[in-house]
Design a protein around this motif. Sequence first.
Motif, PDB file in Angstrom:
ATOM      1  N   VAL A 176       0.868  -1.186   0.000  1.00  0.00           N
ATOM      2  CA  VAL A 176       0.000   0.000   0.000  1.00  0.00           C
ATOM      3  C   VAL A 176       0.906   1.238   0.000  1.00  0.00           C
ATOM      4  O   VAL A 176       1.750   1.401   0.879  1.00  0.00           O
ATOM      5  CB  VAL A 176      -0.922   0.001   1.225  1.00  0.00           C
ATOM      6  N   LYS A 177       0.737   2.120  -1.001  1.00  0.00           N
ATOM      7  CA  LYS A 177       1.594   3.313  -1.113  1.00  0.00           C
ATOM      8  C   LYS A 177       0.778   4.485  -1.623  1.00  0.00           C
ATOM      9  O   LYS A 177      -0.286   4.322  -2.247  1.00  0.00           O
ATOM     10  CB  LYS A 177       2.766   3.038  -2.037  1.00  0.00           C
ATOM     11  N   CYS A 178       1.304   5.684  -1.362  1.00  0.00           N
ATOM     12  CA  CYS A 178       0.625   6.926  -1.731  1.00  0.00           C
ATOM     13  C   CYS A 178       1.432   7.662  -2.793  1.00  0.00           C
ATOM     14  O   CYS A 178       2.665   7.737  -2.714  1.00  0.00           O
ATOM     15  CB  CYS A 178       0.453   7.833  -0.512  1.00  0.00           C
ATOM     16  N   THR A 179       0.740   8.203  -3.790  1.00  0.00           N
ATOM     17  CA  THR A 179       1.364   9.026  -4.830  1.00  0.00           C
ATOM     18  C   THR A 179       0.510  10.278  -5.027  1.00  0.00           C
ATOM     19  O   THR A 179      -0.611  10.379  -4.489  1.00  0.00           O
ATOM     20  CB  THR A 179       1.482   8.262  -6.158  1.00  0.00           C
ATOM     21  N   SER A 184       0.247   1.652   5.482  1.00  0.00           N
ATOM     22  CA  SER A 184       1.190   2.347   4.618  1.00  0.00           C
ATOM     23  C   SER A 184       2.148   3.181   5.462  1.00  0.00           C
ATOM     24  O   SER A 184       1.935   3.380   6.664  1.00  0.00           O
ATOM     25  CB  SER A 184       0.421   3.268   3.653  1.00  0.00           C
ATOM     26  N   ASP A 185       3.208   3.675   4.817  1.00  0.00           N
ATOM     27  CA  ASP A 185       4.086   4.603   5.504  1.00  0.00           C
ATOM     28  C   ASP A 185       3.335   5.907   5.752  1.00  0.00           C
ATOM     29  O   ASP A 185       2.499   6.325   4.929  1.00  0.00           O
ATOM     30  CB  ASP A 185       5.335   4.876   4.667  1.00  0.00           C
ATOM     31  N   PRO A 186       3.610   6.576   6.865  1.00  0.00           N
ATOM     32  CA  PRO A 186       2.914   7.841   7.130  1.00  0.00           C
ATOM     33  C   PRO A 186       3.173   8.852   6.015  1.00  0.00           C
ATOM     34  O   PRO A 186       4.278   8.947   5.482  1.00  0.00           O
ATOM     35  CB  PRO A 186       3.517   8.303   8.457  1.00  0.00           C
ATOM     36  N   VAL A 187       2.151   9.610   5.662  1.00  0.00           N
ATOM     37  CA  VAL A 187       2.258  10.607   4.607  1.00  0.00           C
ATOM     38  C   VAL A 187       1.575  11.884   5.077  1.00  0.00           C
ATOM     39  O   VAL A 187       0.489  11.847   5.653  1.00  0.00           O
ATOM     40  CB  VAL A 187       1.649  10.097   3.282  1.00  0.00           C
TER      41      VAL A 187
END
Length: 928
Positions: free
Chosen positions: A783-786, A866-869
């Motif tokens: 799970v990742k954010c873009t 996910s990693d914090p964003v």
Amino acid sequence: HHREEEQKEERQQSLQMTSTTRKKKFKSSEEEETFSLSELSIAAALALTSEIPQDYKTKREAAILELEQRGQKRVRFGNDMEKLEKEVIRNCRLLRVRADRKALRRKAVEKARVEKEYIELRSGRPPMFWIPLRVHAVWERMEVKLTCTVLASPPPQVTWYKNGVRIDPRLAPAGKYKIKNKYGMLTLHISRCSMEDSAEYSVEVKNQYGEAYSFATVLVRKYYGKESGFDSEIYRRSLMAREADFAFPLKPLFSREKEPFTLSCYFSSDLLEHQRDITWFRDGELLQNSECRELKYQDQEASLTVSCAYKEDEGFYTIRVPSLDGYKEQTTYVFVRDAAAETAGAPGSPLNVKCHDVNKDCLTLSWVAPSDNGGSPILGYYIERCVAGSEDWVPCNDKPVKTCRYPVLGLAEGQTYQFRVKAVNKEGISHPSKASDPVTTYDPSKDKRVTVIPYDEGRTIEIFKDDLEGHIKIPLPPTNVHASEVREDYVALAWDEPDPRGREPLNYYVEKSIVGSNAWQMVNLDMPVNSPRFALFDLVKGKSYCFRVRSVNKYGISEPSLPSEPVTAGTKLATLPPPSQVLAFRDTKTSVVLQWDKLKDGLEPLGYYIYCRETGTEEWQTVNNKPVTCNEFTVPGLQPGKEYVFCVKSVSEAGLSESSPETDPIVVRPAIACPSAPHGFALLNCGKADMTISWKPPKRKGGTKILGYFLDQHDTSELDWHEVNIRPIPQRVYTVRNLEEGHLYEFRACAMNMAGVGEVSEPSDLFKCEEWTMPEPGPPYDVKCTEVRDSSLQLHWEAPLYTGAGPVTGYYVDMCEEGSEEWKQINKQSIATTHMKVSDLETGKCYIFRVRALNKAGIGPPSLPSDPVVAKTKPGTNEIELGVDEEGFIYMAFEAPEKNDSSEFIWSKDYEGPPDADRVQTEEKGNK
């Protein structure tokens, strides 16, 4: 033998009887056949003379044909019987031979077995401890290893005991005890000792010849605090915390020939008493104080000063400071540039002048060619000598010698000399090299002719071989005359002294002869040789010579020795080939790392010279003036942002090789770094003996893309970690096989990029190897954010590998703020895609996301968060520019704010892959 003869006679008689019977049968068959043929002729005559019915003729012919076939069958039957009997006899013989061989083999095997048992009985011995167990005292939570060595034949049975109770690793906690028996070395490993492990341990070894025991006590200590008094471990740790460390890294130093230089190293604080023993090394050789070198430590600074630098002082310098854990050290490179030439275009000075094969009146000199030839090829070298302590330098050769090796003749026995060398090209002569170490000429065979006999507590008697050979008057001829060196300028001869030699000192005369002629010419009539060495110059190049030697003393001259093998004068020594595959890599903003392949086919150069050139210029600059023996070197002192090319030359006795192929141009920029450790391990699927593991990429990739990962596994029932893969795994999902069902496993990984292998991650959670049978799907992953903006972002994930009772029909996304454990479901209805745009975020807040998969059986477990964003638009972020050009084509343009060498543009449509190549055209220019 009698029995075999009787059997042979019986077989011959049976053969004879069989043959006679067969002949009779054949004779009767012939008579019947003859009778049948006569009947045929009568019937035929009657048929011609009288009227015979037609059916009678037909029957008669059929009967005659049948009789003929019977006769042929009888003949064939007799031949087949004879062949069968011969085959039976031959097979009997083969069977008898095979039976005899098997019997012999059985006897041999039985004899070997008896011999083996006999040898084993003779070599058998009861167990004996060669090295017994020893006492150990350890702190709590430390490990201890009890080791001993036993000798026994046959190998004994080993049993370990704790306070008289047998140790069974299967009954103890997993990994507590580990027992090994390797080639007679017995080991008991106890992990994480506690107070209960304080006991008397013993090992029993026994075989059929006896038994032996060894005992040792293990004492486990516990720290009770300051009340217990002085604690050496606490004191040691406090002392280590106060140890001085290096304040700054050592930087490369650039000096010049005939000038002084000082290399300084600074410390963070004053060195403690046990750190004061500082040592300096150059190319691994320990350096000491001398007339031209001073080592000093003062005011948190250690320094090395050289009063007059020569090229020999160039190299890798290392400072080593003792510590309680061993030592700390730093290394740098000191460059010594050529002094300014007296004549423009003259070459640099040679270096490393050394003396070899020292004799009474001669020796061999060697040196290393300079890296700088002044722009034109080096024509040769001039050698000079002086008596040690004086400055009266005398030339040794009139003509330049072309190789870096030269025999020096005409020296005085017992005198101490020094030598130096100058290089010459068409422009002029170089500065002289550094003078060689002083060397004294002597007779190397003198020690071999003296026998020392010790007696009476330190006294000795010396017996000289000369005293035992007083009867020798006219000397014997030398032996083993041969050419030890053949060069373009000279031929060096060597031979063995006559044995016995005699009491009187010997001189030698050398004679030469052209191969094919019987005329011998003495070459040193005016200068007798005192040593079994001689060099001949000015021989005709290309001609072959033979040499012989005569011994002479005060009584007369010997017969000539046997001629040497033919030697061709003027053989030119070829230079070595250059190294191949020279590669340049970025290092820092002022340095570049070079690597090259070493020479093949067993060729060993004296070292390598490195050269660099800025692109757009023609002049090559020398990097090092002393050959480096390694095949990797860091070139410092370059201009940041400039583009350079490099080449390398091999150095040998014949001089320098041709230049290697140039490297690709490289811009001086900081190097890419190794990646940080991966994190976020998750179990995606599990079978009876396999697990599928995933992990998140490193947070710092080192400025370039990740090339792969290395994975390790650890069974909690064992002590050691084991490698899962030898070659890097390109993806971040891997199935680990051949596991034990029901065991607990943990994993760790490290990433690799162009810079190398990065840090090893922390171990994952413990995963139990147990086959999944749940109907719900497994967790999604990655799970990742873009496209992070002030109030929105794009979320991506991968579908679960375990689908449960049916295919995945949708996904639910959960969100929570960092620091909070309250998860909130974002979408009320499941979504079918593996991406989702999350809107209505608060600017500046930090969010975490997770995803759950859905099938007909229900919702599965959530993915790893996910990693914090942080919901905030990054400064310099560009959007895709969209428009329609003059021709009516839709265009999209994007400009990357940050782009490095490994960056690439990847277009996708609906986050599912690249658009149709037939409908689009892409173009890249720089970072656009």
